[in-house]
Design a protein around this motif. Structure first.
Motif, PDB file in Angstrom:
ATOM      1  N   VAL A   1     -19.802 -38.679 -51.179  1.00 27.35           N
ATOM      2  CA  VAL A   1     -20.681 -38.187 -50.055  1.00 27.35           C
ATOM      3  C   VAL A   1     -20.077 -38.231 -48.558  1.00 27.35           C
ATOM      4  CG1 VAL A   1     -22.804 -37.981 -51.409  1.00 27.35           C
ATOM      5  CG2 VAL A   1     -22.133 -39.810 -50.068  1.00 27.35           C
ATOM      6  N   ALA A   2     -19.222 -39.480 -48.396  1.00 23.08           N
ATOM      7  CA  ALA A   2     -18.741 -39.771 -47.309  1.00 23.08           C
ATOM      8  C   ALA A   2     -17.547 -38.873 -47.069  1.00 23.08           C
ATOM      9  CB  ALA A   2     -18.222 -41.192 -47.175  1.00 23.08           C
ATOM     10  N   VAL A   3     -17.012 -37.852 -47.855  1.00 25.54           N
ATOM     11  CA  VAL A   3     -15.901 -37.203 -47.221  1.00 25.54           C
ATOM     12  C   VAL A   3     -16.096 -36.185 -46.313  1.00 25.54           C
ATOM     13  CG1 VAL A   3     -16.611 -34.884 -48.675  1.00 25.54           C
ATOM     14  CG2 VAL A   3     -14.096 -35.679 -48.610  1.00 25.54           C
ATOM     15  N   VAL A   4     -17.427 -35.855 -45.775  1.00 19.06           N
ATOM     16  CA  VAL A   4     -17.536 -35.087 -44.626  1.00 19.06           C
ATOM     17  C   VAL A   4     -16.911 -35.784 -43.397  1.00 19.06           C
ATOM     18  CG1 VAL A   4     -19.371 -33.484 -45.486  1.00 19.06           C
ATOM     19  CG2 VAL A   4     -19.898 -35.839 -44.127  1.00 19.06           C
ATOM     20  N   TRP A   5     -16.857 -37.242 -43.273  1.00 18.58           N
ATOM     21  CA  TRP A   5     -16.337 -37.897 -42.052  1.00 18.58           C
ATOM     22  C   TRP A   5     -15.091 -37.501 -41.901  1.00 18.58           C
ATOM     23  CZ3 TRP A   5     -20.561 -37.958 -39.839  1.00 18.58           C
ATOM     24  CH2 TRP A   5     -21.782 -38.202 -40.660  1.00 18.58           C
ATOM     25  N   LEU A   6     -14.335 -37.222 -42.798  1.00 15.15           N
ATOM     26  CA  LEU A   6     -12.893 -37.165 -42.471  1.00 15.15           C
ATOM     27  C   LEU A   6     -12.438 -36.109 -41.614  1.00 15.15           C
ATOM     28  CD1 LEU A   6     -11.320 -37.207 -46.369  1.00 15.15           C
ATOM     29  CD2 LEU A   6     -11.056 -38.800 -44.393  1.00 15.15           C
ATOM     30  N   ALA A   7     -13.538 -35.219 -41.261  1.00 16.05           N
ATOM     31  CA  ALA A   7     -13.421 -34.028 -40.303  1.00 16.05           C
ATOM     32  C   ALA A   7     -13.337 -34.735 -39.152  1.00 16.05           C
ATOM     33  CB  ALA A   7     -14.391 -33.176 -40.504  1.00 16.05           C
ATOM     34  N   LEU A   8     -13.828 -36.022 -38.712  1.00 19.17           N
ATOM     35  CA  LEU A   8     -14.213 -36.514 -37.322  1.00 19.17           C
ATOM     36  C   LEU A   8     -12.779 -36.751 -36.500  1.00 19.17           C
ATOM     37  CD1 LEU A   8     -17.253 -38.765 -37.589  1.00 19.17           C
ATOM     38  CD2 LEU A   8     -16.974 -36.259 -37.017  1.00 19.17           C
TER      39      LEU A   8
ATOM     40  N   HIS B   1     -22.392 -29.742 -41.111  1.00 15.46           N
ATOM     41  CA  HIS B   1     -22.704 -30.364 -39.657  1.00 15.46           C
ATOM     42  C   HIS B   1     -21.795 -30.815 -38.948  1.00 15.46           C
ATOM     43  CE1 HIS B   1     -26.892 -30.216 -42.013  1.00 15.46           C
ATOM     44  NE2 HIS B   1     -27.119 -29.490 -40.823  1.00 15.46           N
ATOM     45  N   PRO B   2     -20.891 -31.663 -39.473  1.00 15.09           N
ATOM     46  CA  PRO B   2     -19.578 -32.156 -38.741  1.00 15.09           C
ATOM     47  C   PRO B   2     -18.712 -31.090 -38.490  1.00 15.09           C
ATOM     48  CG  PRO B   2     -19.738 -33.610 -40.621  1.00 15.09           C
ATOM     49  CD  PRO B   2     -20.775 -32.398 -40.914  1.00 15.09           C
ATOM     50  N   GLN B   3     -18.257 -30.376 -39.302  1.00 15.18           N
ATOM     51  CA  GLN B   3     -17.185 -29.321 -38.748  1.00 15.18           C
ATOM     52  C   GLN B   3     -17.738 -28.140 -38.213  1.00 15.18           C
ATOM     53  OE1 GLN B   3     -18.483 -30.286 -41.932  1.00 15.18           O
ATOM     54  NE2 GLN B   3     -17.281 -29.553 -43.626  1.00 15.18           N
TER      55      GLN B   3
END
Lengths: 237, 318
Positions: free
Chosen positions: A58-65, A117-119
């Motif tokens: 679930v933490a994969v979204v942070w890779l976009a930061l 949300h992040p990307q």
């Protein structure tokens, strides 16, 4: 009946109500639930460690930061604002409505990773929604900015949830089918997807109305200057 | 074969980078606290797969102890002013969108295309993890495009990632922790207990009451678990299959499809669905961590009522 395993729910409710740090509350609730189930402390910590590790994806979204941060430094949010400033018909509600349509349709086609949300919301959708209001009413109070941002985040969720269930290969439909199969029922993925459609239509209708109301409430809140009156007369004429 | 472990190591490298930038920042009073928190998290990604479960559990508890005792520090200020960023936005124009849109673009291409790519007869990417791996590769592709285009110093991406991670702070770990709580609930048998309570306390003898208990129960139990996938088996085995289908002869497909989306209404209304509700509040720097939930509650409630009537209207038709 043995109610002790429910202690975790009680801890979560009490912790959130008392505004203790949620990460702390959830960890304590997880350990307490394990102990209440009658396991030893070493077993509980091991089970907890394994469960935490199994959830890493679930933490994969942070890779976009890194790239999003880089682009923000180069003015990505400001650029998103400039683009919207050129479209005079854009209002906050209409812009979010357009995003809702795109998010719901692409999710229904299985393209759930087109949003997020992040990307998408932080660098693009939220600044655009704010800029649409700025075009009309000038600089916004921080409270209004926060409200618009919260709406931008909500549209991403609602479009995703009530679009993805129409796609036959999505996780929820696979889960439904495998559970029903274990219980002895054979159900076609297409009929599950079909019966998610009435709700999808309702979700779109309900939230579209709310976005129209958001525009009205922003208008009522932000256009209190006296020069708003002749403008309205001009429109009527 | 590229699979989950590739994505884990990628995430571990990034969190380790965030920890190192924190540790080297002499201007930050909380550099060691934030460094320790992100560093411990990074270890679970980099080598967690090879550590015993107990050691991983202790590392996670240590992270939470760091947070509980010393409190994490906030994000550093942006390195540029708004005027500088506006000037840069004018200079680059709409090209700035290219790296940003590379992420969804490459993810979708990978998700659709990797199925057909094989290496020595075996699939190049683990078919079960195609979306995750595609997203991981897409962020690398976007970063490469961004670096070539903007030519910033080589450490710039990690410095920016640290600024954003410290802004999101502990909320970044919450979705994973809630997933672990869900697993612990399942181990302790929380679901069946809740279903038994519902069956005992609600007079389930008319079709409408049964349908409403199932839809509202899905939403409520999803609110507790933070996840409709966890609520569905419990509520369906406890109420849906025995009563809606068994006793009153309803359609299995309609019950299941509308039941699942009733759970999604619950997802809209709970802080337990942190990745959808709490994380974006942190990411958008909203002072109220429940701001997104508050916006979603009216839509969630109206839809829950609508779902109840949709199910009641169609599920018993022959």
């Amino acid at each position: 009946m043995h109610l002790l395993p429910l202690i975790g729910i009680a801890i979560v409710v009490a912790g959130f109500a008392m505004r203790v740090n949620p990460l702390l509350v959830v960890t304590i609730a997880a350990i307490a639930t394990g102990l209440a189930a009658g396991k030893g402390i070493v077993d509980v910590i091991s089970a907890f460690g394994k469960a935490f590790l199994d959830g890493r994806s679930v933490a994969v979204v942070w890779l976009a930061l890194p790239v999003i941060g880089l682009l923000e430094h180069a003015g990505l949010k400001e650029r998103a604002r400039m683009v919207i400033a050129r479209i005079h018909a854009a209002t906050t509600g209409r812009l979010l409505l357009a995003y809702l349509v795109v998010r719901q349709i692409t999710s229904a086609l299985g393209l759930t990773s087109l949003g997020g949300h992040p990307q998408m919301v932080r660098p693009l959708i939220a600044p655009m929604a704010e800029a649409a209001a700025e075009n009309k009413y000038g600089d916004l109070p921080q409270k209004t900015r926060n409200r618009i941002r919260a709406h931008a985040a909500a549209v991403d969720n609602i479009g995703l949830f009530f679009g993805e269930d129409i796609f036959i290969a999505i996780g929820s439909i696979l889960l439904i089918r495998s559970f029903l199969e274990q219980s002895g029922f054979e159900v076609a993925a297409t009929s599950l997807a079909f019966w998610a459609m009435p709700t999808a239509v309702c979700a779109f209708a309900v939230h579209a109305v709310r976005l129209v109301l958001l525009d009205r409430s922003l208008h009522a809140e932000l256009s209190r200057e006296p020069d708003a009156v002749p403008e309205r007369e001009g429109e009527a004429a | 074969m590229i699979g989950l472990e590739f994505v884990n190591v990628l995430m571990g490298l990034m969190f380790a980078g965030v920890a190192i930038v924190n540790l080297r920042d002499r201007t930050s009073p909380k550099r060691y606290v934030n460094g320790a928190f992100w560093g411990l998290w990074a270890i679970t990604f980099l080598v967690g797969t090879h550590l015993p479960n107990f050691v991983n559990g202790v590392i996670v508890l240590a992270m939470v102890a760091v947070l509980g005792i010393w409190k994490l520090g906030g994000a550093p200020a942006e390195r540029s002013t708004r005027e500088e960023r506006e000037a840069s936005a004018m200079k680059w124009g709409n090209k700035l969108f290219i790296p940003a849109l590379t992420i969804p673009g490459v993810t979708v291409l990978g998700t659709l295309g990797f199925k057909y790519v094989t290496f020595h007869g075996a699939p190049l990417v683990d078919p079960k993890q195609v979306t995750l791996v595609s997203l991981g590769l897409a962020t690398i592709a976007a970063l490469i495009v961004g670096m070539i285009m903007l030519r910033p110093p080589i450490r710039a991406p990690m410095i920016e990632a640290r600024r954003l991670m410290d802004a999101v702070s502990w909320a970044a770990v919450l979705p994973q922790m809630l997933a672990a709580l869900g697993t612990m609930f399942a181990l302790a048998g929380v679901g069946p207990i809740v279903a038994t309570i519902l069956q005992r306390w609600i007079p389930l003898d008319t079709p409408f009451v049964v349908v409403a208990t199932y839809t509202v129960g899905m939403a409520l139990f999803t609110s507790i678990m933070g996840n409709a996938f966890a609520a569905f088996p419990v509520m369906t085995a406890g109420i849906g299959l025995p009563l809606i289908v068994g006793k009153f002869g309803g359609s299995v497909a309609i019950m299941a499809a509308v039941g699942m989306v009733s759970g999604f209404c619950g997802t809209l209304m709970t802080p337990m669905a942190a990745n959808f509700n709490i994380v974006p509040a942190a990411l958008l720097e909203l002072p109220d961590e429940n701001a997104v939930i508050k916006v979603q509650i009216p839509t969630g409630l109206v839809l829950l009522v609508a779902n109840t009537f949709i199910m009641y209207g169609f599920v018993f038709r022959k």
